[in-house]
Design a protein around this motif. Structure first.
Motif, PDB file in Angstrom:
ATOM      1  N   MET A   1      -1.709 -41.679  12.029  1.00 28.92           N
ATOM      2  CA  MET A   1      -1.290 -43.023  12.033  1.00 28.92           C
ATOM      3  C   MET A   1      -0.058 -43.211  13.152  1.00 28.92           C
ATOM      4  O   MET A   1       0.796 -42.316  13.158  1.00 28.92           O
ATOM      5  CB  MET A   1      -0.537 -43.509  10.702  1.00 28.92           C
ATOM      6  N   PRO A   2      -0.293 -44.321  13.772  1.00 30.40           N
ATOM      7  CA  PRO A   2       0.919 -44.444  14.863  1.00 30.40           C
ATOM      8  C   PRO A   2       2.200 -45.062  14.113  1.00 30.40           C
ATOM      9  O   PRO A   2       2.182 -45.228  12.920  1.00 30.40           O
ATOM     10  CB  PRO A   2       0.350 -45.786  15.690  1.00 30.40           C
ATOM     11  N   VAL A   3       3.392 -44.856  14.878  1.00 29.94           N
ATOM     12  CA  VAL A   3       4.552 -45.322  14.300  1.00 29.94           C
ATOM     13  C   VAL A   3       4.480 -46.800  13.871  1.00 29.94           C
ATOM     14  O   VAL A   3       4.079 -47.541  14.900  1.00 29.94           O
ATOM     15  CB  VAL A   3       5.681 -45.193  15.552  1.00 29.94           C
ATOM     16  N   LEU A 136      -4.068 -44.270  -2.618  1.00 27.46           N
ATOM     17  CA  LEU A 136      -4.710 -43.968  -1.428  1.00 27.46           C
ATOM     18  C   LEU A 136      -4.430 -42.518  -0.865  1.00 27.46           C
ATOM     19  O   LEU A 136      -4.407 -41.716  -1.692  1.00 27.46           O
ATOM     20  CB  LEU A 136      -4.613 -45.288  -0.537  1.00 27.46           C
ATOM     21  N   GLU A 137      -4.053 -42.560   0.415  1.00 21.44           N
ATOM     22  CA  GLU A 137      -3.718 -40.844   0.880  1.00 21.44           C
ATOM     23  C   GLU A 137      -2.209 -41.250   0.994  1.00 21.44           C
ATOM     24  O   GLU A 137      -1.643 -40.045   1.631  1.00 21.44           O
ATOM     25  CB  GLU A 137      -4.206 -40.813   2.198  1.00 21.44           C
ATOM     26  N   TYR A 153       6.780 -44.936  -0.684  1.00 25.38           N
ATOM     27  CA  TYR A 153       5.499 -44.330  -0.201  1.00 25.38           C
ATOM     28  C   TYR A 153       5.621 -43.721   1.156  1.00 25.38           C
ATOM     29  O   TYR A 153       6.522 -43.966   1.839  1.00 25.38           O
ATOM     30  CB  TYR A 153       4.390 -45.581   0.028  1.00 25.38           C
ATOM     31  N   VAL A 154       4.917 -42.507   1.130  1.00 31.79           N
ATOM     32  CA  VAL A 154       5.366 -41.553   2.341  1.00 31.79           C
ATOM     33  C   VAL A 154       3.848 -41.309   2.929  1.00 31.79           C
ATOM     34  O   VAL A 154       2.926 -40.920   2.095  1.00 31.79           O
ATOM     35  CB  VAL A 154       5.826 -40.082   1.923  1.00 31.79           C
ATOM     36  N   ASP A 155       3.730 -41.550   4.113  1.00 27.19           N
ATOM     37  CA  ASP A 155       2.251 -41.171   4.897  1.00 27.19           C
ATOM     38  C   ASP A 155       2.129 -39.585   5.514  1.00 27.19           C
ATOM     39  O   ASP A 155       3.335 -39.168   5.332  1.00 27.19           O
ATOM     40  CB  ASP A 155       2.198 -42.283   6.090  1.00 27.19           C
TER      41      ASP A 155
END
Length: 283
Positions: A1-3, A136-137, A153-155
């Motif tokens: 994912m982009p910043v 989700l992820e 939430y943390v990506d």
């Protein structure tokens, strides 16, 4: 994912007060927090600037149900009935029936409620998803302190979508301001939340008020220190005027209007005063 970069909602016509974040997930576009109903048109414009319409969103991920973060949820679902709304177990019933939430907010804001927040529409129960450890992820974890129903939430790139758990910091400013409104501020729980955020070794913090902080270690340490200092000022018996004057001195003068719009000092004072009152009542 982009910043990530926030969609500026221009709350009450003011830039850099409320920003929400667009995420690309395994099940399509998602929005982190949505702001109040008074900002829906600006939200749609921001989505349009990114090539999307409201109906393209698949998910709304809420940090908590305070109106500056989630007030528009019901209006958005009414316009887009396929939208899935993810929220904590404690927060979910107040989305489905926001009557108590609205009554409490109207007592706090009085005649300014409608101009600030607009309509607080219910979210149909069928649209509400109670969050677990994964959404989700994204990893998801409880983050009480600012509010007992708060989650983060943390990506995969270790961006923490922090809501208010990581404080208020109006970019490009460096001052990290504790947002401590009534009625649920819990400093012990917040300290544990900061431990939990740090344990995940974030690369950056996506902050609704306002922007992405790329120095999470310094940022979180300053928030922890600020919470202790502000709490001590109120415990010593400072008046609201004394507290607010001290808080204003800590803020870059050119960013003061944005900080005050994002978290009015009188609210932070009231929340900390209520915290100490509850502590004394429990003793």
């Amino acid at each position: 994912m982009p910043v990530p970069e926030p969609i500026d909602l221009w709350f009450c016509g003011q830039s850099r007060v409320i920003g929400v974040y667009l995420l690309e997930t395994e099940d399509g576009p998602a929005l982190f927090d949505c702001g109040p109903s008074t900002c829906v048109e600006r939200l749609k414009a921001g989505l349009g600037e990114r090539g999307l319409e409201l109906r393209d969103l698949r998910h709304l991920l809420l940090s908590h149900i305070h109106l500056d973060h989630a007030g528009a949820a019901g209006v958005l679902v009414r316009e887009h009935p396929g939208l899935r709304v993810h929220v904590s177990e404690v927060g979910a019933p107040h989305l489905v029936d926001p009557a108590r939430l609205e009554a409490s907010a109207r007592r706090l804001y009085g005649d300014t409620f409608d101009d600030l927040w607009g309509e607080l529409a219910p979210v149909p129960k069928r649209n509400v998803e109670v969050v677990g450890g994964d959404v989700l992820e994204l990893a998801c974890f409880p983050s009480p302190g600012h509010a007992r129903h708060h989650v983060c939430y943390v990506d995969r790139e270790r961006t923490v979508y922090a809501g208010d758990a990581a404080g208020v910091r109006i970019q490009p400013g460096r001052f990290v301001m504790p947002p401590t409104p009534p009625p649920e501020v819990d400093l012990e729980a917040w300290d544990t939340t900061l431990d939990e955020i740090e344990r995940r070794e974030p690369e950056r913090l996506a902050i609704v008020h306002f922007g992405v902080a790329d120095d999470p270690e310094r940022h979180l340490a300053e928030l922890r220190r600020g919470l202790r200092e502000w709490a001590a000022v109120v415990e010593r018996g400072a008046s609201e005027e004394e507290f607010s004057a001290q808080a204003r001195r800590a803020v870059d003068e050119e960013l003061l209007p944005e900080y005050e719009a994002a978290m009015p000092f009188w609210q932070s004072y009231a929340g900390l005063k209520r915290y100490w009152e509850k502590r004394r009542e429990a003793a």
